[in-house]
Motif scaffolding. Structure first.
Motif, short mmCIF file in Angstrom:
data_model
loop_
_atom_site.label_atom_id
_atom_site.label_comp_id
_atom_site.label_asym_id
_atom_site.label_seq_id
_atom_site.Cartn_x
_atom_site.Cartn_y
_atom_site.Cartn_z
N LEU A 10 0.90 -1.26 0.01
CA LEU A 10 0.11 -0.14 0.00
C LEU A 10 0.60 1.17 0.10
O LEU A 10 1.55 1.56 1.04
CB LEU A 10 -0.94 -0.04 1.24
N PRO A 11 0.90 1.92 -1.23
CA PRO A 11 1.71 2.97 -1.21
C PRO A 11 1.06 4.26 -0.61
O PRO A 11 -0.24 4.26 -0.33
CB PRO A 11 1.87 3.40 -2.66
N HIS A 30 2.41 -2.80 4.20
CA HIS A 30 2.02 -3.93 3.48
C HIS A 30 0.88 -4.46 4.44
O HIS A 30 0.94 -4.21 5.60
CB HIS A 30 3.28 -4.87 3.23
N ILE A 31 0.12 -5.30 3.82
CA ILE A 31 -0.84 -6.08 4.52
C ILE A 31 -1.01 -7.49 4.02
O ILE A 31 -0.43 -7.62 3.00
CB ILE A 31 -2.40 -5.27 4.19
N LYS A 63 -7.80 -7.83 -5.06
CA LYS A 63 -7.73 -9.27 -6.11
C LYS A 63 -6.42 -9.02 -6.86
O LYS A 63 -6.33 -8.36 -7.57
CB LYS A 63 -8.80 -9.17 -7.10
N GLY A 64 -5.35 -10.24 -6.75
CA GLY A 64 -4.13 -10.15 -7.67
C GLY A 64 -3.49 -8.64 -7.38
O GLY A 64 -3.24 -8.40 -6.24
N SER A 65 -2.82 -8.56 -8.39
CA SER A 65 -2.13 -7.01 -8.28
C SER A 65 -3.05 -6.04 -8.48
O SER A 65 -2.55 -4.67 -8.80
CB SER A 65 -1.16 -7.12 -9.25
N GLY A 66 -4.62 -5.92 -8.62
CA GLY A 66 -5.41 -4.97 -8.83
C GLY A 66 -5.19 -4.01 -7.74
O GLY A 66 -4.72 -4.12 -6.73
N PRO A 67 -6.23 -3.14 -8.01
CA PRO A 67 -6.50 -1.92 -6.85
C PRO A 67 -6.97 -2.52 -5.60
O PRO A 67 -7.93 -3.45 -5.73
CB PRO A 67 -7.13 -0.89 -7.53
#
Length: 141
Positions: A10-11, A30-31, A63-67
């Motif tokens: 999480l930027p 990070h989470i 979900k995955g690398s999505g937002p």
């Protein structure tokens, strides 16, 4: 059942970066997904709870690398039927995996097992000789 090992970075939001002192860039956080490994494609982690009121828990779903998206979700109403302390599920209503009391964090288990052997005085045995004071997991010996 083991806990999902999905991780999301999480930027820091733009407004936080703008408020940071010059030369001090907020770090990316990070989470970790809190659901069991058998869940659907959408991961979840609790960010905060505003006092346990209905819908007051704010979860992050991705979900995955999505937002990732923040969403308030009510707590799961289930109670552990095998626990006299009336332990509540620590996940949200209609979560897509096992209840929290059936989910094991394998990293936490491994660390606790190691510490039990390194520092047995921190994990005293019950007077009745049972193993309930020991860390979970098999003995590696």
């Amino acid at each position: 059942m083991n806990q999902c090992t999905a991780l999301a970075l999480l930027p820091p939001p733009d407004h936080l970066i703008a408020l940071a002192p010059p030369g001090h860039h907020p770090e990316t956080g990070h989470i970790l997904c809190e659901l069991a490994t058998d869940h659907d494609d959408h991961h979840a982690a609790l960010l905060w709870d505003e006092g346990g009121h209905p819908g007051s828990a704010v979860w992050i779903r991705w979900k995955g690398s999505g937002p990732a998206r923040l969403t308030p979700l009510p707590w799961c109403p289930a109670r552990n039927p095998h626990n006299e302390a009336d332990e509540a599920c620590e996940l949200f209503t209609a979560h897509p995996s096992a209840h929290s009391w059936d989910i094991t964090d394998p990293t936490h288990t491994a660390i606790t097992h190691h510490l039990t052997h390194q520092h047995p005085h921190l994990f005293p045995q019950p007077r009745d000789g049972s193993e309930s004071g020991r860390a979970p997991g098999p003995d590696p010996a």
